[in-house]
Design an enzyme around this catalytic site. Structure first.
Site, short mmCIF file in Angstrom:
data_model
loop_
_atom_site.label_atom_id
_atom_site.label_comp_id
_atom_site.label_asym_id
_atom_site.label_seq_id
_atom_site.Cartn_x
_atom_site.Cartn_y
_atom_site.Cartn_z
N GLU A 132 0.80 -1.23 0.00
CA GLU A 132 0.00 0.00 0.00
C GLU A 132 0.83 1.28 0.00
O GLU A 132 0.43 2.29 0.59
CB GLU A 132 -0.96 0.01 1.20
N GLU A 143 -6.77 -7.80 -0.63
CA GLU A 143 -7.44 -7.62 0.66
C GLU A 143 -8.86 -7.13 0.43
O GLU A 143 -9.12 -6.38 -0.50
CB GLU A 143 -6.73 -6.57 1.54
#
Ligand code: GAL
Length: 755
Positions: free
Chosen positions: A385, A464
């Site tokens: 991320e 995710e």
């Protein structure tokens, strides 16, 4: 390096470091410990997130056995959080940066007859070491938390072997790459290569002559063919044992043994292919953390997680979020047939040039250490991320490609329209944030091109979903847990329908410890489909119920089937996770209906069954009832609920009752409070007392409170190496329930040699 000894036992530990200890060893403040070890055991929750940040010292004394007196001695650490310095007899023998990569030191020049090894361990969150630098949503603990080994070797030895091959159908071309250390002159050696199948039958044997320069060399062996290979697959994870022997004239110098699985993995815009067959990836992310001891759990416990993924949750993929996980975990993925999305350390932050160099070292360590695992299908070589940094990520990708062209690369993003430098665009998709709880939205996942911003499709997957957008505790109310169930079901249903993604991996398998910046204020993120003890929440049953009922019939109502737990004082609606064709529900003393899988989740092989209409009245006698599962018109499972449910039993299940005690081994006991129909009592606040006798010890406190009606604990062996038994006694405090005693059989393991 064939002569491997286990170096886990009989260390001295001090939770501080003093420069004087290097040259003037003393025992003040040290306590004896065995590995794996954490610098500080934590409470289950509500501790300070900096308690494990410290300088610590580990000391071990040893003598080289006389038969190895003239050999080289190499010391290997599988995992030390986060930075360590090694001193041998007062001299600095090396340093290692990074808490998830293996370190290796040739300590031969520093040795004497009696030796003192001292390791300074720094578990502070150093901003130059990934994943540190800003905030991170997990704890990294501290200490020598994996095994240490000592190798004895000749002057020429294998440092590593990347068992490279190409595959056409069941025919393979082998071209292993050897990493060899040569501490002598340039020389020629013969390498014998043999391959044995699972039964130990040699299916191939050949040899090559290679020239070794002085120092380290990488040699790719000339190609050799082999036919009729049994492929590694999810249902038949065939493994071979490759043995490589370095020979000089007639003398064997070193032997390297590695398990190998033959398969092709392809990541394409239209999906993921294993051995040419399209497979939809369904998985969960895994943190390697456990209550109290953090990362410091021995191999059996690491392997148990793979068993849970494969044989309880029945998923096909795990992501090693967000770092390299233990060798034993990966070996178990190979053996059981679980695909691995392998990720380099990092979390949202890219630091300075030193940080980037350290990240590149992590990537190199990950690929060279984990290369031979057939279960790994992709390398994730971005900081999880993080924002785009094209210059850096061009380097990470080039490095990965220089080490492995057989697997795709990727990097996990939470941003849209990121520059795709790697092969696969991987995205953490939390669009379902509002679904179906606060403001119902139809969207479970985002179309890939909305994410990538590209006009064409690329290899794409979801790494995710769920997670922080809907944390759920095992002791939350039923409605919240039910919404958790439906969120996972909605995403996995969409995952199955969509044709533009290889699959979806959910956040996450197990609850985990975290910093105060995240989680529920008690240092736990309750994002798992199981809790930190690996006890399933209802959402786990969404995954489990997808299995073919011929393998396992699943009937798990996400309800306690009580009158007043839900809003409006109604037991219905509720949802049932099942692979039965349909269910019947008995309530109000009659069958109130047959219920079928919900088309709302129709992408799933076995969608949840929704029981929506409550025919009862508020003042009716609530007589409990039953939920009955049918396959092919035949009753195959039944849950019964009493009007007057009361505490009847403490169910205790041990994962294993036979442990080895050559080194530290451990196993788990799961305890559940049940009513007279064997239904869990999630709102019973039980206290459990655990006592042990014999050569075992409890990990964590001996008085435990249940969470959602259940808890678990682990016991570990004291490494006495003696055959015998030990006992574990569990008592349900404040009840009349009888205590239960389990016998644990202890035996040494002759495949481990300790020093
Ligand atoms: C993601 C992150 C994970 C975890 C998760 C919680 O953004 O990558 O490490 O924090 O959120 O849902």
């Amino acid at each position: 390096m064939n002569c491997k000894m286990n170096f886990d036992l009989n260390w001295l530990f001090k939770p501080s470091f003093d420069l004087k200890d290097i040259t003037q060893p003393n025992t003040d403040g040290f306590v004896p410990v065995h590995l794996p070890h954490t610098v500080k055991e934590l409470a289950y929750n509500c501790f300070s997130h900096s308690e494990t940040a410290m300088f610590a010292t580990y000391v071990k004394h040893f003598c080289v056995p006389p038969q190895h007196a003239n050999q080289r001695v190499i010391l290997e650490f599988d995992g030390v959080m986060a930075y360590h310095e090694l001193y041998v007899n007062g001299q600095k023998a090396g340093t290692h940066i990074g808490g998830y990569s293996r370190s290796r030191f040739d300590i031969t020049p520093y040795l004497a007859a009696q030796n003192t090894i001292l390791v300074m361990v720094d578990s502070h969150e150093n901003k130059e070491i990934p994943p540190f630098g800003y905030t991170i949503d997990y704890l990294t603990y501290g200490g020598i938390y994996r095994s240490v080994s000592l190798y004895f070797a000749e002057d020429i030895y294998f440092d590593n072997v990347l068992f490279r091959y190409d595959l056409q159908g069941q025919n393979a071309t082998l071209y292993p790459e050897l990493y060899v250390q040569n501490n002598g002159q340039k020389t020629s050696v013969c390498v014998q290569i043999s391959l044995a199948d699972a039964q130990g039958t040699c299916v191939k044997s050949y040899q090559r002559t290679v020239t070794l320069a002085c120092g380290s060399s990488h040699v790719v062996l000339e190609k050799e063919s082999i036919s009729d290979i049994a492929l590694w697959d999810l249902d038949t994870p065939n493994l071979y044992t490759a043995t490589l022997t370095l020979m000089q004239e007639e003398t064997p110098l070193d032997v390297y043994t590695v398990k190998v699985g033959f398969r092709t993995v392809e990541c394409k815009p239209n999906g993921f292919f294993l051995n040419g067959k399209k497979i939809k990836l369904v998985g969960l992310d895994r943190h390697q953390a456990y209550p109290y001891v953090g990362y410091a759990m021995p191999p059996r416990v690491q392997r148990k997680d793979v068993d849970i993924f494969k044989n309880y949750l029945h998923v096909n993929t795990v992501r090693t979020s967000h770092y390299m996980q233990s060798e034993e975990f990966l070996a178990a993925c190979d053996e059981m047939g679980l695909l691995v999305f392998a990720e380099t350390p990092g979390w949202g932050y890219i630091g300075d040039e030193t940080f980037k160099e350290n990240s590149l070292h992590d990537i190199e360590a990950m690929i060279t250490t984990e290369y031979n695992h057939p279960s790994i299908f992709i390398w994730s070589i971005r900081i999880n991320e993080s924002n785009d940094d094209d210059a850096f990520y061009t380097r990470t990708n080039a490095l990965a490609k220089s080490l492995d062209t057989s697997r795709a690369t990727t990097g996990v993003r939470c941003i849209k329209k990121s520059n795709l430098i790697e092969d696969v665009y991987t995205y953490n998709d939390f669009i379902h944030f509002s679904h179906p709880v606060k403001n119902y939205r139809e969207i479970a996942l985002v179309n890939q091109q909305t994410v990538t911003g590209l006009t064409h499709q690329v290899p794409f997957m979801v790494s995710e979903y769920c997670g922080h957008v809907f944390p759920v505790k095992s002791f939350d109310g039923e409605e919240k847990k039910m919404r958790h169930v439906l969120m996972h079901a909605a995403v996995q249903s969409a995952n199955q329908y969509r044709t533009d993604a290889m699959g979806a991996i959910g956040w996450c398998a197990f609850d985990y410890n975290t910093h105060g910046d995240y989680g529920s204020g008690d240092k736990i993120c309750y994002h798992g489909v199981m809790d930190m003890f690996r006890i399933p929440k209802y959402a786990a049953e969404v995954y489990r119920s997808q299995v073919d009922p011929k393998i396992e019939v699943v009937l798990e109502p996400a309800t306690v089937f009580a009158r007043g737990e839900n809003d409006d004082n109604r037991p219905i609606p509720f949802v049932v996770l099942t692979n039965c064709d349909y269910i019947e529900v008995v309530a109000y003393d009659k069958v109130i209906g047959k219920y079928f899988p919900s088309l709302t989740y129709g992408g799933l092989a076995h969608p949840p069954i929704m029981v929506e209409e409550d025919p009862g009245r508020w003042q009716d006698i609530w007589n409990g009832g039953a939920i009955i599962g049918y396959c092919n018109g035949v009753e195959v499972a039944r849950k019964t609920y009493a009007r007057d449910a009361y505490l009847s039993a403490l169910q205790v299940c041990a994962d294993d009752c036979a442990l080895q005690n050559t080194v530290v081994d451990a196993t788990r006991f799961v305890c559940r409070y049940l009513d007279q129909n064997e239904n869990i009592l999630p709102f019973y606040n039980g206290i459990i007392q655990v006592e042990t006798s014999g050569d075992i010890a409890l990990i964590g406190p001996s008085l435990l409170t249940t969470l959602g009606g259940a808890t678990a604990f682990w016991v570990k062996t004291l490494p006495t190496g003696k055959q015998g038994t030990a006992t574990v006694t569990i008592k349900a405090v404040n009840t009349q329930l009888p205590s239960q005693t389990f016998t644990i059989h202890l035996a040494p393991q002759d495949t481990i040699t300790v020093i």
